[in-house]
Design a protein around this motif. Structure first.
Motif, PDB file in Angstrom:
ATOM      1  N   GLY A 196       0.854  -1.189   0.000  1.00  0.00           N
ATOM      2  CA  GLY A 196       0.000   0.000   0.000  1.00  0.00           C
ATOM      3  C   GLY A 196       0.882   1.227   0.000  1.00  0.00           C
ATOM      4  N   ASP A 197       0.797   2.049   1.061  1.00  0.00           N
ATOM      5  CA  ASP A 197       1.695   3.207   1.177  1.00  0.00           C
ATOM      6  C   ASP A 197       2.738   3.011   2.270  1.00  0.00           C
ATOM      7  N   VAL A 198       2.874   1.772   2.753  1.00  0.00           N
ATOM      8  CA  VAL A 198       3.792   1.480   3.851  1.00  0.00           C
ATOM      9  C   VAL A 198       5.082   0.864   3.306  1.00  0.00           C
ATOM     10  N   LEU A 199       6.183   1.563   3.527  1.00  0.00           N
ATOM     11  CA  LEU A 199       7.488   1.067   3.109  1.00  0.00           C
ATOM     12  C   LEU A 199       8.121   0.313   4.274  1.00  0.00           C
ATOM     13  N   VAL A 200       8.588  -0.885   3.997  1.00  0.00           N
ATOM     14  CA  VAL A 200       9.160  -1.752   5.032  1.00  0.00           C
ATOM     15  C   VAL A 200      10.597  -2.091   4.684  1.00  0.00           C
ATOM     16  N   ARG A 201      11.457  -1.945   5.688  1.00  0.00           N
ATOM     17  CA  ARG A 201      12.853  -2.390   5.564  1.00  0.00           C
ATOM     18  C   ARG A 201      13.158  -3.300   6.748  1.00  0.00           C
ATOM     19  N   ILE A 202      13.830  -4.397   6.468  1.00  0.00           N
ATOM     20  CA  ILE A 202      14.178  -5.362   7.519  1.00  0.00           C
ATOM     21  C   ILE A 202      15.683  -5.565   7.513  1.00  0.00           C
ATOM     22  N   SER A 203      16.288  -5.444   8.664  1.00  0.00           N
ATOM     23  CA  SER A 203      17.701  -5.769   8.816  1.00  0.00           C
ATOM     24  C   SER A 203      17.825  -6.838   9.891  1.00  0.00           C
ATOM     25  N   ALA A 204      18.876  -7.632   9.815  1.00  0.00           N
ATOM     26  CA  ALA A 204      19.030  -8.732  10.761  1.00  0.00           C
ATOM     27  C   ALA A 204      20.488  -9.131  10.876  1.00  0.00           C
ATOM     28  N   THR A 205      20.815  -9.772  11.983  1.00  0.00           N
ATOM     29  CA  THR A 205      22.159 -10.301  12.153  1.00  0.00           C
ATOM     30  C   THR A 205      22.388 -11.507  11.252  1.00  0.00           C
ATOM     31  N   ASP A 206      21.309 -12.126  10.815  1.00  0.00           N
ATOM     32  CA  ASP A 206      21.374 -13.289   9.925  1.00  0.00           C
ATOM     33  C   ASP A 206      20.329 -13.074   8.836  1.00  0.00           C
ATOM     34  N   GLU A 207      20.754 -13.033   7.593  1.00  0.00           N
ATOM     35  CA  GLU A 207      19.846 -12.746   6.493  1.00  0.00           C
ATOM     36  C   GLU A 207      18.726 -13.776   6.384  1.00  0.00           C
ATOM     37  N   THR A 208      18.981 -15.000   6.806  1.00  0.00           N
ATOM     38  CA  THR A 208      17.936 -16.022   6.773  1.00  0.00           C
ATOM     39  C   THR A 208      16.746 -15.604   7.624  1.00  0.00           C
ATOM     40  N   ASN A 209      17.028 -15.013   8.793  1.00  0.00           N
ATOM     41  CA  ASN A 209      15.948 -14.560   9.666  1.00  0.00           C
ATOM     42  C   ASN A 209      15.197 -13.385   9.062  1.00  0.00           C
ATOM     43  N   ALA A 210      15.919 -12.489   8.404  1.00  0.00           N
ATOM     44  CA  ALA A 210      15.265 -11.364   7.728  1.00  0.00           C
ATOM     45  C   ALA A 210      14.277 -11.882   6.689  1.00  0.00           C
ATOM     46  N   GLN A 211      14.668 -12.914   5.960  1.00  0.00           N
ATOM     47  CA  GLN A 211      13.799 -13.476   4.935  1.00  0.00           C
ATOM     48  C   GLN A 211      12.577 -14.157   5.540  1.00  0.00           C
ATOM     49  N   LEU A 212      12.742 -14.790   6.693  1.00  0.00           N
ATOM     50  CA  LEU A 212      11.604 -15.431   7.353  1.00  0.00           C
ATOM     51  C   LEU A 212      10.536 -14.402   7.726  1.00  0.00           C
ATOM     52  N   TYR A 213      10.976 -13.280   8.305  1.00  0.00           N
ATOM     53  CA  TYR A 213      10.011 -12.250   8.681  1.00  0.00           C
ATOM     54  C   TYR A 213       9.445 -11.538   7.457  1.00  0.00           C
ATOM     55  N   LEU A 214      10.258 -11.336   6.431  1.00  0.00           N
ATOM     56  CA  LEU A 214       9.750 -10.730   5.202  1.00  0.00           C
ATOM     57  C   LEU A 214       8.671 -11.609   4.585  1.00  0.00           C
ATOM     58  N   GLU A 215       8.916 -12.889   4.549  1.00  0.00           N
ATOM     59  CA  GLU A 215       7.938 -13.834   4.006  1.00  0.00           C
ATOM     60  C   GLU A 215       6.629 -13.765   4.790  1.00  0.00           C
ATOM     61  N   THR A 216       6.735 -13.698   6.111  1.00  0.00           N
ATOM     62  CA  THR A 216       5.550 -13.615   6.965  1.00  0.00           C
ATOM     63  C   THR A 216       4.762 -12.342   6.682  1.00  0.00           C
ATOM     64  N   MET A 217       5.464 -11.219   6.540  1.00  0.00           N
ATOM     65  CA  MET A 217       4.797  -9.940   6.312  1.00  0.00           C
ATOM     66  C   MET A 217       4.159  -9.874   4.934  1.00  0.00           C
ATOM     67  N   ILE A 218       4.841 -10.388   3.918  1.00  0.00           N
ATOM     68  CA  ILE A 218       4.264 -10.363   2.567  1.00  0.00           C
ATOM     69  C   ILE A 218       2.990 -11.196   2.521  1.00  0.00           C
ATOM     70  N   GLY A 219       3.006 -12.369   3.153  1.00  0.00           N
ATOM     71  CA  GLY A 219       1.813 -13.202   3.168  1.00  0.00           C
ATOM     72  C   GLY A 219       0.641 -12.506   3.827  1.00  0.00           C
ATOM     73  N   CYS A 220       0.895 -11.800   4.943  1.00  0.00           N
ATOM     74  CA  CYS A 220      -0.170 -11.090   5.651  1.00  0.00           C
ATOM     75  C   CYS A 220      -0.676  -9.910   4.831  1.00  0.00           C
ATOM     76  N   ALA A 221       0.236  -9.200   4.166  1.00  0.00           N
ATOM     77  CA  ALA A 221      -0.156  -8.046   3.360  1.00  0.00           C
ATOM     78  C   ALA A 221      -1.029  -8.474   2.172  1.00  0.00           C
ATOM     79  N   ILE A 222      -0.641  -9.551   1.521  1.00  0.00           N
ATOM     80  CA  ILE A 222      -1.440 -10.046   0.395  1.00  0.00           C
ATOM     81  C   ILE A 222      -2.825 -10.458   0.870  1.00  0.00           C
ATOM     82  N   ALA A 223      -2.895 -11.145   2.002  1.00  0.00           N
ATOM     83  CA  ALA A 223      -4.183 -11.588   2.542  1.00  0.00           C
ATOM     84  C   ALA A 223      -5.087 -10.418   2.874  1.00  0.00           C
ATOM     85  N   GLY A 224      -4.493  -9.286   3.284  1.00  0.00           N
ATOM     86  CA  GLY A 224      -5.287  -8.118   3.641  1.00  0.00           C
ATOM     87  C   GLY A 224      -5.467  -7.124   2.508  1.00  0.00           C
ATOM     88  N   GLY A 225      -4.957  -7.438   1.335  1.00  0.00           N
ATOM     89  CA  GLY A 225      -5.106  -6.537   0.185  1.00  0.00           C
ATOM     90  C   GLY A 225      -4.170  -5.342   0.208  1.00  0.00           C
TER      91      GLY A 225
END
Length: 240
Positions: A196-225
């Motif tokens: 939408g109009d929300v810009l998200v940036r994720i940083s992490a000590t381990d990129e694998t963890n950043a991807q896990l949370y990004l995946e979670t957020m994208i799934g929720c955003a798609i579900a909510g339109g």
């Protein structure tokens, strides 16, 4: 490393309470890692609850310390390092609802309300932490086992304007974005994502963890339109 909020009052300041209170033996061998699990409405109300629990825990520490007869350096805190809090996360519709709860084994620092900026409707920074649960909290190696994720969110019309300038132009779209989880476009410059109009940036000590949370957020955003302008929804996958 989590801030250690030890008490600055001298032992003499507690002398009256100490005399009136039965002395306990040291009743905690190591500071607890996680609180008992509990639920909140969203990340914002979770932070309010964490603050209340922190305040209560600090009073408990003072009472315990006043009744403790050992050496100051031997006192072990009984309040948890992380809060095991969660909230519903199924269909995101705005900035606050986009903030994900801790994944399994993760938590929010107990002192987060004092070390992080407040969560607001248009801006938020949210941190999540995990430690190796097999390393006791009193082991010198414990804090070295920390992994963390920091999520920055901002809602603005300017985000949409900039997005349309870049993603809306086919050549720039091809050069500046790569398919992420669910085939959702992710900036290949800084890993940012627009919902939408929300810009998200994720940083992490381990990129694998950043991807896990990004995946979670994208799934929720798609579900909510909460899909950025110009994205063809038919190109999005049902699975990450």
């Amino acid at each position: 490393m989590i801030m250690q909020h030890f008490f600055h009052a001298s032992r003499s300041a507690f002398s009256i309470l100490f005399l009136a209170t039965p002395t306990f033996a040291q009743d905690v061998l190591a500071q607890p890692l996680m609180s008992e699990p509990y639920a909140a409405e969203n990340a914002q109300t979770a932070m309010d609850e964490i603050k209340l629990r922190w305040d209560a825990a600090q009073q408990e520490q003072q009472d315990r310390f006043a009744a403790f007869s050992g050496d100051y350096n031997d006192f072990v805190r009984s309040d948890p390092i992380l809060q095991n809090v969660t909230w519903p996360y199924e269909a995101c519709t705005d900035l606050i609802s986009l903030i994900p709860p801790p994944l399994d084994g993760w938590g929010v620092r107990s002192d987060a309300p004092f070390t992080q900026n407040p969560i607001e409707d248009k801006r938020a920074e949210f941190g999540l932490v995990t430690f190796d649960a097999d390393v006791p909290t009193n082991d010198p190696a414990f804090f070295g086992s920390e992994d963390s994720v920091s999520i920055s969110l901002s809602a603005s019309v300017d985000n949409v304007v900039l997005w349309n300038m870049m993603y809306g132009e086919p050549t720039m779209r091809e050069s500046m974005y790569v398919p992420g989880p669910y085939n959702y476009p992710v900036s290949n410059m800084d890993g940012s994502v627009l919902f939408g109009d929300v810009l998200v940036r994720i940083s992490a000590t381990d990129e694998t963890n950043a991807q896990l949370y990004l995946e979670t957020m994208i799934g929720c955003a798609i579900a909510g339109g909460m899909i950025a302008e110009g994205i063809d929804v038919t190109t999005l996958r049902d699975q990450p």
